[in-house]
Design an enzyme around this catalytic site. Structure first.
Site, short mmCIF file in Angstrom:
data_model
loop_
_atom_site.label_atom_id
_atom_site.label_comp_id
_atom_site.label_asym_id
_atom_site.label_seq_id
_atom_site.Cartn_x
_atom_site.Cartn_y
_atom_site.Cartn_z
N ARG A 19 -4.58 28.45 -9.21
CA ARG A 19 -3.27 29.36 -9.48
C ARG A 19 -2.72 29.48 -8.04
NH1 ARG A 19 -0.31 32.97 -12.77
NH2 ARG A 19 -0.50 35.22 -12.05
N HIS A 46 4.08 37.81 -12.36
CA HIS A 46 3.78 39.03 -11.62
C HIS A 46 4.91 40.00 -12.11
CE1 HIS A 46 1.65 36.79 -8.17
NE2 HIS A 46 0.82 36.86 -9.15
N TYR A 97 2.18 35.50 -0.97
CA TYR A 97 2.13 33.78 -0.73
C TYR A 97 2.88 33.68 0.62
CZ TYR A 97 -0.31 33.73 -5.09
OH TYR A 97 -1.26 33.70 -6.21
N LYS A 100 -0.54 39.02 -18.56
CA LYS A 100 -1.28 40.37 -18.47
C LYS A 100 -0.27 41.32 -19.10
CE LYS A 100 -4.47 40.07 -14.37
NZ LYS A 100 -4.74 40.61 -13.16
N ARG A 142 -3.56 31.33 -15.60
CA ARG A 142 -4.75 32.09 -15.39
C ARG A 142 -5.74 31.35 -16.22
NH1 ARG A 142 -0.89 36.27 -15.72
NH2 ARG A 142 -0.89 37.55 -13.76
N HIS A 165 -9.33 30.22 -10.04
CA HIS A 165 -8.21 31.19 -9.89
C HIS A 165 -7.33 30.64 -8.75
CE1 HIS A 165 -5.70 34.56 -11.06
NE2 HIS A 165 -5.65 35.00 -9.64
#
Length: 309
Positions: free
Chosen positions: A258, A281, A290, A185, A162, A255
């Site tokens: 990524r 994730h 994806y 995150k 990110r 982004h």
């Protein structure tokens, strides 16, 4: 007018948020969003019933209450996606509270989430991703800025970082190792392999940078023109100029690099679980988006190339 929830209920909400922060590693933004969602729910209940909301009232929430709440949220202009997030926060709080207070939260947990179309990631093609890296360097007004911007976008595409993660690197990473420990995150850590191209790009930037980043291991690696931390908006602007020069769509953002990293790995036979780990994730369902992108691209090629199309 809504009435403030009881002190016991306010304490319970604070306890749930502390739990999310301590055990689940929720970010400050996530905690603020959840607090806002739950405060809105409690305010609705008090207005709906005309009295203060306490623990007893909360344990008696019915399916009818939940339907009325969701109708209230949608009537306030919230999108289906936003309403679904709010409902998810309410369910999370009730699930946590029910375990501690010993009541049945089925009426809340059974509430149906509004349906919405998940947005698919919009990656660049492999050629476009490579062209972006060269173009952000070409449009820079100084050599060291060209090297800086190229290094940042190379990390986004080559390592799946990110923008906040790339800009959180410090002078201690002037010589990138073969693998980086990234804190993403919610404070979640992951190990990301570093390609030689990314190592070389950062090395070129450090060599040309007019600020002593190598001598300041605790300071930001990537600097602005005055030596302070690089503002992510400058990378977004460089990407905007690059996509205009290359004729790429508005979805070609930092982004998107990524997204491109993940999509190209998957297309090359990458394992979905491994890609989940590389991206950081928390849920595999996020990474599974994806697979839909890859399937959509496959159908596009099929429709263009099949002799009966």
């Amino acid at each position: 007018m809504s009435v403030l929830p009881s002190p016991a209920l306010r304490d319970a909400l604070a306890g749930w948020l502390s739990h999310l922060k301590a055990l689940d590693g929720a970010s400050a933004n996530t905690l603020r969003a959840y607090q806002s969602d739950l405060s809105g729910f409690l305010a609705f209940l008090s207005a709906h019933n005309g009295d203060a909301v306490g623990m007893t009232r909360l344990k008696a929430v019915s399916q009818s209450d939940m339907r009325a709440f969701l109708a209230h949220v949608r009537a306030g202009g919230a999108s289906a996606r936003s309403a679904a997030r709010t409902l998810s926060a309410v369910k999370g709080f009730f699930r946590w509270l029910a375990e501690r207070e010993g009541f049945d939260p089925t009426a809340v947990l059974a509430a149906r989430s509004p349906r919405y179309q998940r947005k698919l990631p919009r990656p660049l093609s492999e050629d476009a991703a490579r062209s972006v890296i060269g173009t952000v360097a070409d449009i820079a007004r100084e050599d060291w800025i060209a090297a800086r911007d190229a290094a940042v976008v190379t990390l986004l595409y080559g390592c799946g970082l990110r923008i906040s993660e790339a800009l959180s690197l410090t002078g201690a990473e002037t010589e990138l190792p073969s693998a980086l420990r990234i804190r993403g995150k919610g404070g979640k850590e992951r190990i990301v392999p570093v390609l030689p191209a990314a190592q070389s790009a950062v090395r070129d930037y450090v060599r040309l940078c007019p600020f002593p980043v190598a001598d300041e291991p605790a300071s930001p690696l990537f600097r602005g023109v005055r030596g302070g931390p690089l503002n992510p908006r400058l990378i977004a602007r460089a990407m905007e100029q690059a996509r205009e020069a290359l004729g790429l769509p508005a979805s070609a953002t930092p982004h998107a690099l990524r997204h491109s990293f993940a999509t190209h790995l998957l297309a090359a036979g990458g394992d979905l679980r491994a890609i989940q780990e590389l991206l950081g994730h928390a849920s595999l369902s996020t990474t599974q988006a994806y697979t839909a992108v890859d399937a959509a691209r496959l159908m596009e090629v099929y429709e263009k190339a099949h002799p009966r199309a």
